[in-house]
Design a protein around this motif. Structure first.
Motif, PDB file in Angstrom:
ATOM      1  N   GLY A 178       0.804  -1.217   0.000  1.00  0.00           N
ATOM      2  CA  GLY A 178       0.000   0.000   0.000  1.00  0.00           C
ATOM      3  C   GLY A 178       0.836   1.265   0.000  1.00  0.00           C
ATOM      4  N   LYS A 179       1.945   1.192   0.722  1.00  0.00           N
ATOM      5  CA  LYS A 179       2.833   2.352   0.815  1.00  0.00           C
ATOM      6  C   LYS A 179       3.457   2.666  -0.551  1.00  0.00           C
ATOM      7  CE  LYS A 179       6.880   3.325   3.725  1.00  0.00           C
ATOM      8  NZ  LYS A 179       7.591   2.696   4.854  1.00  0.00           N
ATOM      9  N   LEU A 180       3.921   1.633  -1.252  1.00  0.00           N
ATOM     10  CA  LEU A 180       4.562   1.848  -2.552  1.00  0.00           C
ATOM     11  C   LEU A 180       3.537   2.202  -3.616  1.00  0.00           C
ATOM     12  CD1 LEU A 180       7.142  -1.103  -2.621  1.00  0.00           C
ATOM     13  CD2 LEU A 180       7.533   1.270  -1.973  1.00  0.00           C
ATOM     14  N   TYR A 181       2.389   1.574  -3.518  1.00  0.00           N
ATOM     15  CA  TYR A 181       1.362   1.786  -4.542  1.00  0.00           C
ATOM     16  C   TYR A 181       0.636   3.111  -4.334  1.00  0.00           C
ATOM     17  CZ  TYR A 181      -2.920   1.138  -7.213  1.00  0.00           C
ATOM     18  OH  TYR A 181      -3.965   1.320  -8.074  1.00  0.00           O
ATOM     19  N   GLY A 182       0.394   3.444  -3.086  1.00  0.00           N
ATOM     20  CA  GLY A 182      -0.300   4.696  -2.798  1.00  0.00           C
ATOM     21  C   GLY A 182      -1.774   4.492  -2.497  1.00  0.00           C
ATOM     22  N   SER A 183      -2.051   3.495  -1.633  1.00  0.00           N
ATOM     23  CA  SER A 183      -3.439   3.332  -1.175  1.00  0.00           C
ATOM     24  C   SER A 183      -3.441   3.128   0.330  1.00  0.00           C
ATOM     25  CB  SER A 183      -4.117   2.127  -1.836  1.00  0.00           C
ATOM     26  OG  SER A 183      -5.390   1.922  -1.228  1.00  0.00           O
ATOM     27  N   PRO A 184      -4.339   3.830   1.043  1.00  0.00           N
ATOM     28  CA  PRO A 184      -4.439   3.594   2.492  1.00  0.00           C
ATOM     29  C   PRO A 184      -5.213   2.314   2.802  1.00  0.00           C
ATOM     30  CG  PRO A 184      -6.092   5.190   1.832  1.00  0.00           C
ATOM     31  CD  PRO A 184      -5.321   4.842   0.583  1.00  0.00           C
ATOM     32  N   ASN A 185      -5.714   1.669   1.741  1.00  0.00           N
ATOM     33  CA  ASN A 185      -6.644   0.550   1.947  1.00  0.00           C
ATOM     34  C   ASN A 185      -6.051  -0.814   1.625  1.00  0.00           C
ATOM     35  OD1 ASN A 185      -8.786   2.310   2.650  1.00  0.00           O
ATOM     36  ND2 ASN A 185      -8.999   2.818   0.470  1.00  0.00           N
ATOM     37  N   ALA A 186      -4.715  -0.876   1.556  1.00  0.00           N
ATOM     38  CA  ALA A 186      -4.113  -2.137   1.106  1.00  0.00           C
ATOM     39  C   ALA A 186      -3.959  -3.154   2.212  1.00  0.00           C
ATOM     40  CB  ALA A 186      -2.769  -1.872   0.446  1.00  0.00           C
ATOM     41  N   GLU A 187      -4.242  -2.780   3.428  1.00  0.00           N
ATOM     42  CA  GLU A 187      -4.251  -3.843   4.444  1.00  0.00           C
ATOM     43  C   GLU A 187      -5.360  -3.592   5.455  1.00  0.00           C
ATOM     44  OE1 GLU A 187      -0.899  -4.419   6.927  1.00  0.00           O
ATOM     45  OE2 GLU A 187      -0.344  -2.328   7.035  1.00  0.00           O
ATOM     46  N   ILE A 188      -6.547  -3.938   5.045  1.00  0.00           N
ATOM     47  CA  ILE A 188      -7.668  -3.828   5.972  1.00  0.00           C
ATOM     48  C   ILE A 188      -7.998  -5.232   6.457  1.00  0.00           C
ATOM     49  CG2 ILE A 188     -10.048  -3.121   6.291  1.00  0.00           C
ATOM     50  CD1 ILE A 188      -9.592  -0.922   4.279  1.00  0.00           C
ATOM     51  N   ASN A 189      -7.762  -5.424   7.732  1.00  0.00           N
ATOM     52  CA  ASN A 189      -7.883  -6.751   8.320  1.00  0.00           C
ATOM     53  C   ASN A 189      -9.285  -6.963   8.906  1.00  0.00           C
ATOM     54  OD1 ASN A 189      -6.976  -8.492  11.199  1.00  0.00           O
ATOM     55  ND2 ASN A 189      -6.627  -9.317   9.179  1.00  0.00           N
TER      56      ASN A 189
END
Lengths: 828, 250
Positions: A178-189
């Motif tokens: 998410g950090k590299l791609y630019g999304s705050p939603n890449a790890e919603i558990n």
């Protein structure tokens, strides 16, 4: 003897046709005897299969506990799974689910390779019309979508939602993605649909946002609030091992269970108390009241009155200056503001547990050392869940059990080696841009959920409302909210206009709404590492070694993620090319063991594979009679300074066990708004009445059973055959209902009933049970699928229990308040 | 030499891992487990009891099933197990009626779970089904009733005879925590997490099973029938074996 024939009733022969059948068979039998193959014939036909049996070290995937398993394979075929003697959790044992791994591997309904949807219409009754595609095409499709979102500045509209994370080579990769791609939603558990309130309650008081490690082997009392210790509480397998020990050691560990029904955990205990759902906190506060008024608190940990005379009198305030606290903070304020009025008589009215029982438990708990108070979803999946949990956890401070022998503590981390590349070196200008500062789709860390970690259950309705925006693409990993989120039908709607990527190997509900299937290996095919959940404090990490080559054209999820990353233009692609694959990640992690060899001789990747686990004892700290000591190599000998205790163990702002939580006080206005608690009182463990939803007249509680296999037990014939939610329950799960409650509604034992709330309704078979509260009905979750495989579908109940559960969450932790619903039950 | 089992009901948690381990080791059909855990309730809220009772084959010294078998298919081994020779069994089911413990199985019945696993994992014709995890064919031993159950015969718990028969001679106990003995120990004993099951030589007074029976007052199920089971129960505070008060409805 009838009582032995409970299960024989289905063997129709013995009841009706027994004697006649036997006679007939005896007469006809001699003919058939000649038709039998001889042993020699049978053997020669099968002898070709002979081969050497290989044992591979792997890790069970049927619950989160991380039991090491020995997988027995002959000629590339798995034919047995047993617990591994190398595993400190399994110790050669398994729970019932652990043996069923071969069913998962050889599931006839598994996805055989990547596929794309060709039917644009989505819904329960729409055939997705999946057609096979190559991995290249599938991965390129995802990368192109992600690239296109980036090009439009909409990368936040991509989300990855996941359930069970399997360590650093798996879910551990998501944050970087998410950090590299630019999304705050890449790890919603899924943690907000799991047990976040337990962690939050502990962090409020002792600063550790974590589950606990427990020293069961040395405890003499367990006070258990709503944790299915002998059914599902992690680590279930080891809990049972500890149970065998606790119940036969001297002195025998006494156990009290507080729950809403008589499950096996309660039945095996010394005392079962049936609490009104969501009121456990009142009982815990009354226990604290008795412990204080009767002088049963641990003076060495908590402190004492300066003159040594107990001044705690029911209803009367105490002068704070008269008491000198040691490792707690705010005891007298807590007493004055809350506990002084929380008498057993008061609690009896709220909990319906008789006053004398509350007093008896308090005296037992208060006079037995060491003693543990533990809890899980029973008290916490309510709108007052965190305050219930705090009231219970506070008892561990009063009993002096924190970090003590026979008490409870936390889990140490694993000294992994570094990854081959540093992610920070690969963040491009796009990802760094201020434009990326978007709220998460689940709105955590906004004014809606300022204290929650995840709010997966909110995503469907946020998307549908476009608040804060709509998702474009969502990838699902080991989570199936279309079945198990509260109000799952919202997901069926939401996923219609989201491009859905499912990575499950199985045809679950979410997969049926997917546009692309990127199937994972099943666990016996995977190379994967996983750190232990809190267990016994000392660090441990496990390794899953493939027992067989993948049966089908599948790919482990971590590699799918890395392969997608490689296909994104710019530094992100370069990072994933350098990372290479999950095996490379694991090999680098294992390099940490060169400097920190495990107690079992594991010093790197190859030895880790041989043993399946790395661990290093002991836990390094212990509280002994109110003083903290660090392990000096031989024993707990090195005294710790208060600042060391704060840094390593009690991680609150004060470094003390805060009976007035500074963390909660930072959010006083929010808590006041959500729960109506006066701002100056928010820090105390306290009684907050649960808000029941649904408007029905019966509480609806939906626990896990011992057969609850990570979303799969509904499709495992052996597990289905052994469902025993109540007596003789078998082949299905039943709605437990008190006979009086049922009769009042004209419901006979075994009738099909409808369970209704304003959210929805499902049907199930009612089973009379004297072990359930008359105001409560209980139906195990995980059954009632409309997808998920041939055995899961078309069995009762007619839908997921969550279809009658309102999507309401506890405001502090964000935990879905699964057990807060009240329903009506009627004959169907 | 007389193999026997001891089950400590005070430790048993009713988890059914024994049933599942047995079911997978011996390739049992779902719902046709040689080893079941029976659940009972008695009493009324809030004083209801929930009890459970694990029930393998008792491997009786004096087995009713053997006495009624018309073909001699059921027999007693020299080391004390009651086995069925599938080459001799004609499927007459007399043994199922004779057995007071309800632990014998015939497979021609309606499947408990649909769709029928016999159809999904179809056999070669000789076996009732062919699960992909079936035991390696070389382990099958029809003279001892070991293997995927063939059609038209009765089957039963063998004490995992394919495992125990390979144990070192003269061993007093098969301790699953001993890496050298583990693979010879019955599946249910290996997996039992609370350690409620013990397996050893009842003829050896020095064995752990003999000592447990002596020290913890081991009892046998329906002892008055005279079958002399080789499975003993330790009741402790767990309460005795199923009482006649037990019922399963209300």
């Amino acid at each position: 003897m009838n009582v032995l024939n409970t299960l024989i009733t289905r063997r129709r022969f013995l009841q009706a046709t027994g004697v006649a059948g036997a006679t007939a068979a005896a007469g006809a039998g001699l003919d058939r005897l000649s038709g039998f193959p001889t042993l020699a014939e049978a053997k020669s036909a099968l002898a070709a299969e002979e081969g050497k049996t290989v044992i591979t070290k792997s890790v069970c995937h049927q619950c989160p506990a991380r039991c090491g398993i020995d997988v027995y394979t002959t000629n590339g075929r798995v034919h047995a799974i047993y617990g591994s003697l190398d595993s400190p959790i399994a110790n050669g044992k398994l729970c019932p689910k652990g043996h069923l791994g071969a069913y998962i591997l050889y599931d006839p309904d598994r996805f055989k390779g990547p596929m794309k949807r060709t039917n644009p219409k989505k819904g329960r009754n729409e055939d997705p019309k999946f057609v096979p595609v190559s991995w290249d095409e599938a991965l390129n499709t995802v990368a192109a979508r992600l690239q296109s979102l980036r090009d439009k500045g909409e990368s936040h509209r991509f989300a990855i939602l996941f359930g069970r994370g399997w360590g650093a080579s798996d879910a551990g990769l998501l944050g970087t993605f998410g950090k590299l791609y630019g999304s705050p939603n890449a790890e919603i558990n899924h943690s907000s649909m799991c047990s976040d309130a337990s962690k939050k309650a502990k962090s409020c008081l002792d600063g550790n946002y974590s589950y606990n490690a427990y020293d069961y082997a040395n405890t003499n009392y367990v006070l258990n609030f709503g944790a299915s210790f002998l059914e599902a509480f992690r680590p279930f397998n080891n809990n049972m091992q500890q149970w065998g020990l606790m119940r036969t050691k001297s002195p025998k560990t006494r156990v009290t269970v507080v729950d809403v029904h008589l499950n096996t955990t309660a039945a095996a205990a010394d005392r079962a108390l049936y609490v009104k759902p969501g009121t456990d906190g009142a009982m815990a506060l009354a226990i604290a009241h008795v412990m204080l008024t009767e002088g049963l608190w641990d003076r060495e940990f908590v402190g004492d009155f300066k003159d040594g005379v107990n001044q705690f009198k029911p209803g009367l305030p105490v002068d704070p200056a008269s008491f000198k606290e040691k490792w707690t903070l705010g005891l007298i304020e807590w007493w004055n503001n809350e506990v002084k009025d929380r008498t057993p008589k008061w609690a009896a009215e709220i909990t319906t547990i008789p006053e004398k029982e509350i007093i008896a438990v308090a005296r037992e708990f208060g006079t037995t050392r060491p003693a543990i108070a533990l809890f899980e979803r029973g008290p916490t999946t309510h709108t007052n869940g965190v305050y219930n949990g705090m009231a219970i956890h506070a008892l561990n401070a009063l009993a002096g059990s924190m970090f003590a022998k026979g008490g409870l503590f936390y889990q140490m981390g694993v000294p992994y080696g570094p990854l081959p590349v540093k992610a920070d070196d690969y963040v491009d200008d796009y990802a760094k841009s201020g434009d990326r500062k978007k709220p998460r789709i689940d709105r955590v860390k906004t004014e809606d959920w300022p204290m929650a970690s995840n709010m997966l259950q909110e995503i469907a309705r946020n998307h549908l409302a476009g608040k804060p925006y709509q998702l474009d693409t969502a990838m699902f990993y080991l989570t199936n909210p279309t079945f198990n989120s509260p109000d799952p039908k919202a997901w069926e709607e939401a996923l219609k206009d989201i491009f859905v990527i499912d990575t499950s190997p199985f045809p679950g509900e979410t997969a049926m709404l997917a546009d692309l299937i990127l199937p994972d290996h099943t666990y016996l095919e995977r190379l994967q590492c996983a750190e232990s959940y809190p267990f016994q404090g000392w660090p441990m990490t496990t390794l899953r070694v493939p027992a067989v080559k993948p049966l089908y054209d599948t790919k482990v999820f971590g590699d799918v993620l890395i392969e997608i990353g490689k296909r994104i233009k710019g530094p992100m692609g370069e990072y994933y090319k350098a990372l290479k694959d999950t095996e490379n990640v694991i090999r680098h992690l294992a390099k940490g063991f060169e400097k920190a060899p495990g107690d079992n001789g594991v010093t790197g990747f190859d030895t880790w594979k041989d043993k399946g686990v790395w661990y290093k004892k002991p836990y390094l700290w212990q509280q002994i009679r109110g003083e903290f000591y660090e392990w000096d190599g031989k024993s707990y000998n090195k005294p710790m300074k208060p600042e060391e205790v704060k840094a390593k163990l009690i991680k609150t702002e004060s470094g003390k066990f805060e009976l007035k939580s500074s963390y909660l006080e930072h959010y006083a206005a929010y808590i006041n708004k959500k729960l109506g608690i006066p701002e100056e009182r928010v820090g105390f463990p306290q009684w907050v009445a649960p808000q029941y939803t649904g408007g029905g007249d019966l509480h609806f509680v939906t626990p896990k059973t011992a057969m609850h296999a990570e979303g799969r037990s509904a499709n495992l014939p052996h597990a289905i055959a052994l469902q025993q939610p109540t007596v003789g329950g078998n082949k299905t799960v039943y709605l437990e209902i008190h006979p009086d409650t049922a009769r009042k509604r004209g419901i006979r034992n075994g009738d099909k009933v409808r369970i209704k709330s304003p959210v929805g309704g499902i049907e199930a078979i009612a089973r009379y049970y004297q072990g359930v509260r008359p105001d409560t009905v209980v139906l195990p979750q995980e059954h009632g699928h409309w997808a998920m495989g041939r055995w899961a579908k078309n069995r009762l109940p007619t839908g997921s229990t969550t279809e009658v559960t309102a999507n309401v969450s506890e405001p502090i932790s964000g935990l879905a308040a699964y057990y807060t619903g009240k329903v009506t039950v009627e004959r169907a | 030499m007389k193999w026997g089992m001891v089950i400590d009901l005070e430790k048993c948690t009713g988890c059914q891992a024994c049933s599942v381990a047995c079911g997978m080791e011996n390739n049992r059909l779902p719902g046709e487990h040689w080893q079941d855990v029976l659940f009972y309730t008695e009493g009324e809220y809030p004083s209801a009891q929930l009890k459970w009772f694990p029930r393998p084959c008792m491997h009786c010294e004096n087995p009713s099933c053997m006495h009624v078998c018309p073909t001699g298919a059921t027999y007693k081994t020299e080391d004390g197990a009651v086995l069925i020779n599938w080459d001799k069994c004609i499927g007459c089911k007399y043994c199922m009626i004779a057995c007071p413990y309800g632990v014998r199985f015939y497979t021609d019945e309606k499947p408990l779970v649909e769709p029928n696993v016999k159809t999904v994992f179809k056999s070669d014709g000789e076996h009732s089904w062919s699960p992909p995890w079936r035991m390696p064919a070389t382990r099958e031993d029809w003279k001892r009733g070991v293997g995927v159950q063939p059609n038209d015969v009765v089957s039963k718990c063998t004490f995992c005879y394919h495992r125990i028969s390979k144990a070192p001679k003269g061993v007093a106990d098969l301790d699953p925590n001993d890496p050298n003995l583990r693979d010879y120990t019955p599946a249910c004993v290996v997996t039992c997490a609370p350690g409620a099951r013990y397996f050893g030589d009842l003829d050896n007074p020095e064995s752990e099973v003999s000592k447990l029976i002596a020290k913890k007052r081991g009892v046998r199920l329906l002892d008055h029938l005279g079958n002399k089971p080789q499975v003993y129960y330790l009741a402790g505070e767990a309460g005795a074996v199923p009482s006649s008060r037990a019922n399963n409805k209300s």
